[in-house]
Every structure is written in structure tokens, then in C-alpha cells.
Motif scaffolding. Structure first.
Motif, mmCIF file in Angstrom:
data_model
loop_
_atom_site.group_PDB
_atom_site.id
_atom_site.type_symbol
_atom_site.label_atom_id
_atom_site.label_comp_id
_atom_site.label_asym_id
_atom_site.label_seq_id
_atom_site.Cartn_x
_atom_site.Cartn_y
_atom_site.Cartn_z
ATOM 1 N N GLY A 41 107.784 41.148 19.600
ATOM 2 C CA GLY A 41 109.203 40.784 19.741
ATOM 3 C C GLY A 41 109.898 40.869 18.582
ATOM 4 N N PRO A 42 109.782 39.952 17.385
ATOM 5 C CA PRO A 42 110.469 40.082 16.505
ATOM 6 C C PRO A 42 110.476 40.954 15.523
ATOM 7 N N GLN A 67 105.557 34.457 12.807
ATOM 8 C CA GLN A 67 104.630 34.814 14.024
ATOM 9 C C GLN A 67 103.423 35.442 13.630
ATOM 10 N N ILE A 68 103.261 36.157 12.321
ATOM 11 C CA ILE A 68 102.087 36.595 11.748
ATOM 12 C C ILE A 68 101.351 35.142 11.299
ATOM 13 N N THR A 69 102.104 34.447 10.939
ATOM 14 C CA THR A 69 101.519 33.065 10.403
ATOM 15 C C THR A 69 100.598 32.380 11.496
ATOM 16 N N ALA A 97 104.416 25.693 16.905
ATOM 17 C CA ALA A 97 104.743 27.301 17.073
ATOM 18 C C ALA A 97 105.914 27.038 18.126
ATOM 19 N N LEU A 98 105.699 26.703 19.385
ATOM 20 C CA LEU A 98 106.738 26.510 20.283
ATOM 21 C C LEU A 98 108.168 25.929 19.981
ATOM 22 N N ILE A 120 103.631 32.132 6.121
ATOM 23 C CA ILE A 120 103.451 32.808 5.036
ATOM 24 C C ILE A 120 104.454 34.118 4.867
ATOM 25 N N ARG A 121 105.041 34.088 3.745
ATOM 26 C CA ARG A 121 106.199 35.243 3.799
ATOM 27 C C ARG A 121 105.506 36.778 3.174
ATOM 28 N N LEU A 122 104.958 37.179 4.207
ATOM 29 C CA LEU A 122 104.375 38.590 3.761
ATOM 30 C C LEU A 122 105.521 39.733 3.706
#
Length: 124
Positions: A41-42, A67-69, A97-98, A120-122
Motif C-alpha cells: 500500500g505505501p 512497513q518493511i521493518t 504496528a497497528l 529502519i530507514r532503507l
């Protein structure tokens, strides 16, 4: 004290000026779309709107990174479920997360940039 160059340390929120109602809506959707579609979604919102608005670009990247984290954390919980602890951690990660996703959506709808505390800022 955290290292500002660490991929986990939240970067300072950029000054984005005034944010239009359309940008607020798309920023909110970048966060809340994860409730239905996970990191897809993001990802879709960010890819479609990143060149049209600095606010949506920023919030889309933030939502996608979080969301990846969460996905990585859930995978780790799945592996740790072999030794039982993952079964206890999985609902905690899911609930966290929710709550954080809903908080981010509310902030973005108000035109404020939101920084997840554990991401984690990938994608920069």
C-alpha cells in the motif's frame, strides 16, 4: 545518545511549508493503506505521488520504511516461534504496528510529518 547517521535514528522532519488537503489525504493513505495491503500500500502511494508532493514523498517513504521493518520483525518472530518466544512477540509487534500506523495516519491527515520511533530507514 543515538548516532544521527544510524539507519534507525529518526531523521528530523523536513520543513514542508503549507500542505494542501489533497496532499494530506495522500499522506494519510500512505500510512493507512498498510493496514489492508502491508508494505505494498505505501509502496504504491509513494511511487504514484512522490513527484507531485514533497509531503507525500516524505510520508510515503516513512510509511514504506516502517512497513518493511514490521515485515522483517514478523519474519524474525516466525523464526523465533521455533523456541516459543516468537509466539509471544508476534502479537506485540502486530499491535504496536497497528497503533503506530493509525497515529501516523492521523498526524498526516493533520498536515504534520510523522516519524515512526522504530523504523529502519532503507529508502532515503
Amino acid at each position: 545518545m543515538t548516532d544521527p547517521n544510524s539507519p534507525i535514528a529518526p531523521p528530523p522532519a523536513p520543513a514542508l511549508g503549507s500542505v494542501s488537503n489533497d496532499d494530506k489525504l495522500w499522506g494519510m493513505l500512505a500510512h493507512l493503506s498498510a493496514l489492508l495491503f502491508g508494505f505494498l500500500g505505501p509502496l504504491v502511494v509513494w511511487l504514484v505521488k512522490k513527484n507531485e508532493s514533497a509531503f507525500v514523498d516524505d510520508q510515503g517513504k516513512e510509511a514504506l520504511n516502517f512497513q518493511i521493518t514490521v515485515f522483517i520483525a514478523m519474519l524474525a518472530c516466525g523464526v523465533l516461534s521455533i523456541v516459543i518466544i516468537g509466539l509471544f512477540l508476534m502479537p506485540i509487534v502486530g499491535l504496536g504496528a497497528l497503533v503506530l500506523t493509525i497515529m501516523a495516519g492521523i498526524k498526516a491527515n493533520g498536515g504534520e510529518t510523522y516519524r515512526y520511533p522504530f523504523a529502519i530507514r532503507l529508502i532515503k
